[in-house]
Design a protein around this motif. Structure first.
Motif, mmCIF file in Angstrom:
data_model
loop_
_atom_site.group_PDB
_atom_site.id
_atom_site.type_symbol
_atom_site.label_atom_id
_atom_site.label_comp_id
_atom_site.label_asym_id
_atom_site.label_seq_id
_atom_site.Cartn_x
_atom_site.Cartn_y
_atom_site.Cartn_z
ATOM 1 N N PHE A 286 0.833 -1.205 0.000
ATOM 2 C CA PHE A 286 0.000 0.000 0.000
ATOM 3 C C PHE A 286 0.870 1.258 0.000
ATOM 4 O O PHE A 286 0.479 2.287 -0.553
ATOM 5 C CB PHE A 286 -0.930 -0.022 1.210
ATOM 6 C CG PHE A 286 -2.055 0.981 1.152
ATOM 7 C CD1 PHE A 286 -2.795 1.155 -0.003
ATOM 8 C CD2 PHE A 286 -2.385 1.746 2.266
ATOM 9 C CE1 PHE A 286 -3.840 2.072 -0.057
ATOM 10 C CE2 PHE A 286 -3.427 2.661 2.222
ATOM 11 C CZ PHE A 286 -4.152 2.829 1.055
ATOM 12 N N ALA A 287 2.049 1.166 0.629
ATOM 13 C CA ALA A 287 2.973 2.301 0.624
ATOM 14 C C ALA A 287 3.408 2.621 -0.803
ATOM 15 O O ALA A 287 3.499 3.798 -1.196
ATOM 16 C CB ALA A 287 4.193 1.991 1.491
ATOM 17 N N ASP A 288 3.670 1.600 -1.607
ATOM 18 C CA ASP A 288 4.040 1.820 -3.005
ATOM 19 C C ASP A 288 2.860 2.391 -3.781
ATOM 20 O O ASP A 288 3.017 3.318 -4.592
ATOM 21 C CB ASP A 288 4.491 0.495 -3.625
ATOM 22 C CG ASP A 288 4.821 0.630 -5.104
ATOM 23 O OD1 ASP A 288 5.671 1.476 -5.442
ATOM 24 O OD2 ASP A 288 4.219 -0.099 -5.916
ATOM 25 N N VAL B 262 -0.435 10.156 6.079
ATOM 26 C CA VAL B 262 1.002 10.332 5.854
ATOM 27 C C VAL B 262 1.293 10.575 4.370
ATOM 28 O O VAL B 262 2.193 11.347 4.022
ATOM 29 C CB VAL B 262 1.788 9.098 6.364
ATOM 30 C CG1 VAL B 262 3.254 9.185 5.963
ATOM 31 C CG2 VAL B 262 1.676 8.985 7.876
ATOM 32 N N ALA B 263 0.497 9.939 3.507
ATOM 33 C CA ALA B 263 0.710 10.086 2.060
ATOM 34 C C ALA B 263 0.210 11.422 1.532
ATOM 35 O O ALA B 263 0.406 11.739 0.350
ATOM 36 C CB ALA B 263 0.016 8.945 1.315
ATOM 37 N N GLY B 264 -0.446 12.212 2.384
ATOM 38 C CA GLY B 264 -0.854 13.547 1.963
ATOM 39 C C GLY B 264 -2.301 13.695 1.576
ATOM 40 O O GLY B 264 -2.668 14.659 0.887
ATOM 41 N N ALA B 265 -3.169 12.763 2.011
ATOM 42 C CA ALA B 265 -4.599 12.908 1.724
ATOM 43 C C ALA B 265 -5.120 14.201 2.342
ATOM 44 O O ALA B 265 -4.722 14.571 3.449
ATOM 45 C CB ALA B 265 -5.365 11.706 2.276
ATOM 46 N N VAL C 15 9.640 9.233 -0.055
ATOM 47 C CA VAL C 15 8.258 9.201 0.431
ATOM 48 C C VAL C 15 7.804 7.767 0.691
ATOM 49 O O VAL C 15 6.979 7.516 1.586
ATOM 50 C CB VAL C 15 7.317 9.913 -0.567
ATOM 51 C CG1 VAL C 15 7.211 9.138 -1.878
ATOM 52 C CG2 VAL C 15 5.935 10.120 0.046
ATOM 53 N N TYR C 16 8.329 6.824 -0.061
ATOM 54 C CA TYR C 16 7.974 5.414 0.142
ATOM 55 C C TYR C 16 8.369 4.968 1.549
ATOM 56 O O TYR C 16 7.580 4.339 2.264
ATOM 57 C CB TYR C 16 8.675 4.559 -0.918
ATOM 58 C CG TYR C 16 8.411 3.070 -0.787
ATOM 59 C CD1 TYR C 16 7.124 2.553 -0.819
ATOM 60 C CD2 TYR C 16 9.474 2.158 -0.661
ATOM 61 C CE1 TYR C 16 6.891 1.191 -0.731
ATOM 62 C CE2 TYR C 16 9.252 0.806 -0.578
ATOM 63 C CZ TYR C 16 7.954 0.323 -0.600
ATOM 64 O OH TYR C 16 7.724 -1.027 -0.496
ATOM 65 N N GLY C 17 9.582 5.319 1.972
ATOM 66 C CA GLY C 17 10.030 4.961 3.314
ATOM 67 C C GLY C 17 9.209 5.649 4.392
ATOM 68 O O GLY C 17 8.891 5.056 5.436
ATOM 69 N N SER D 37 15.392 -0.907 8.192
ATOM 70 C CA SER D 37 15.849 -0.826 6.813
ATOM 71 C C SER D 37 15.695 0.606 6.289
ATOM 72 O O SER D 37 16.578 1.129 5.591
ATOM 73 C CB SER D 37 15.038 -1.783 5.922
ATOM 74 O OG SER D 37 15.465 -1.711 4.579
ATOM 75 N N VAL D 38 14.574 1.240 6.635
ATOM 76 C CA VAL D 38 14.366 2.647 6.269
ATOM 77 C C VAL D 38 15.375 3.536 6.989
ATOM 78 O O VAL D 38 15.939 4.473 6.416
ATOM 79 C CB VAL D 38 12.921 3.080 6.614
ATOM 80 C CG1 VAL D 38 12.744 4.588 6.390
ATOM 81 C CG2 VAL D 38 11.905 2.293 5.789
ATOM 82 N N ASN D 39 15.610 3.217 8.263
ATOM 83 C CA ASN D 39 16.483 4.031 9.113
ATOM 84 C C ASN D 39 17.933 4.048 8.619
ATOM 85 O O ASN D 39 18.533 5.114 8.478
ATOM 86 C CB ASN D 39 16.411 3.491 10.536
ATOM 87 C CG ASN D 39 17.287 4.249 11.512
ATOM 88 O OD1 ASN D 39 17.881 3.689 12.414
ATOM 89 N ND2 ASN D 39 17.376 5.555 11.342
#
Length: 387
Positions: free
Chosen positions: A124-126, A177-180, A320-322, A377-379
């Motif tokens: 869903f992040a992608d 977070v995605a900007g809705a 933004v994906y992370g 992994s993001v960090n």
């Protein structure tokens, strides 16, 4: 390959409180599950320790893997997730009125709905990252909703109301977070919540006017026992030998712990088996009874700092994906903690949501630790290396 210089990016405070929570899990589990099998008092502790050990291996593997490469396989992971959820209906075992588990050995099962939470965060992040800046109109919310609706309905069909609600929390958190658009999307969420509350009120009300009585016969996508759980917390004494029993016992356990608690393995509600599921969904009640206010507030402080550092990881992600992945993981953990503490304290409905990292359960532990690996992994990849 992972460059060793990336390891300097690791959020030490996040890792420190993560290990504090793992240690707390084993200590609490050693008392909460002590009397579940009288002839084998350490049975569940040994299994939990095994799940923690193997989960740490999975956590490390996920952390070392470049999370950005997961985007290439997003739809494959989504498809695998759906297949795994469908497999429950073909090969799954039923227990306590639900079909949620697939047997792996004669004694061990996996719960696909637990892993589905991690899979949906990754995919869903992608999905949302590709729509950055395009979530401003009401019609823009329809594709993301349909995307997450399919696995949600499969989980609700099992039935697993608790995990379905976790999906709702993940969906809402990741969308923001995605900007809705906060006003339009927030309005939809508030409106949807009011409609659910109205439907429940109409279903259970006994003094409806004649022109509204038809609403009581309208079908709801929940079993009657699930509907009862959603409302009995308002008055547990109305069903003291049924759905209200567990809530009453949990409140007694937490309240009887006082400031310092009754002491390690000195609680009566858990050790004498008055409180059902005290090593799984209601393990927070054991913390309250045996470790008191000091124990509960310390555990909640561990979670609070852990979540703050997780939010910090998301804010410092290099793409933004992370950031959206971190938002999904934080939403999942936050909802689990709030609902579990709320239901064991008698201020929220009993939905069967475990306390992350602390409650007994293999699939949940692996999912939690892999989610933490994803955060790491993001960090560690938050900065590009300069040559």
């Amino acid at each position: 390959m992972l460059d060793r210089r990336m390891l300097k990016n690791i959020d030490i405070l996040f890792v420190f409180f993560f290990f504090l929570l793992l240690a707390s899990s084993l200590v609490i589990q050693s008392t909460a599950s002590f009397n579940v099998i009288e002839s084998q008092p350490y049975h569940y502790l040994k299994i939990q320790s095994l799940w923690v050990a193997t989960g740490l291996v999975l956590c490390t593997i996920v952390a070392l893997f470049d999370y950005q490469k997961l985007r290439r396989f997003s739809w494959w992971i989504y498809g695998f997730n759906i297949i795994l959820l469908l497999a429950v209906f073909a090969f799954g075992e039923s227990a306590k009125g639900a079909q949620r588990w697939i047997p792996i050995t004669s004694t061990q099962n996996i719960q696909p709905s637990e892993f589905a939470k991690l899979f949906i965060i990754i995919t869903f992040a992608d999905f949302l990252a590709k729509r950055q800046g395009k979530l401003n109109r009401f019609r823009d919310f329809i594709p993301p909703f349909l995307y997450i609706l399919v696995p949600m309905l499969l989980i609700l069909r099992q039935p697993d109301l608790g995990t379905t609600l976790v999906f709702v929390a993940i969906f809402i958190g990741m969308m923001f977070v995605a900007g809705a658009n906060p006003w339009k999307f927030g309005g939809l969420i508030v409106g949807g919540g009011l409609l659910v509350a109205l439907a429940l009120w109409l279903h259970f009300s006994t003094n409806l006017p004649s022109w509204l009585q038809f609403a009581q016969g309208l079908p709801l996508p929940l079993h009657e026992y699930q509907l009862k759980r959603l409302t009995v917390f308002l008055d547990p004494a109305s069903d003291i030998s049924g759905d209200g029993y567990q809530i009453i016992q949990s409140i007694w356990a937490i309240g009887s712990g006082g400031f310092w608690g009754k002491g390690f393995r000195q609680g009566t509600q858990a050790q004498l088996d008055f409180l059902p599921e005290h090593h799984t969904d209601f393990i927070f009640s054991v913390v309250g009874e045996e470790f008191g206010f000091i124990g509960t507030i310390t555990l909640l402080f561990f979670f609070f700092v852990f979540l703050l550092r997780a939010i910090n990881i998301g804010m410092k992600a290099k793409d933004v994906y992370g950031t959206i992945i971190a938002g999904g993981v934080v939403s999942m953990f936050t909802f689990h903690i709030l609902v579990n503490v709320g239901m064991t304290s008698g201020i929220m409905p009993v939905t069967g949501i475990p306390l992350p990292i602390i409650s007994y359960g293999g699939s949940a532990m692996w999912t939690n630790l892999m989610a933490i690996g994803l955060l790491l992994s993001v960090n560690i990849r938050r900065q590009r290396l300069m040559f």
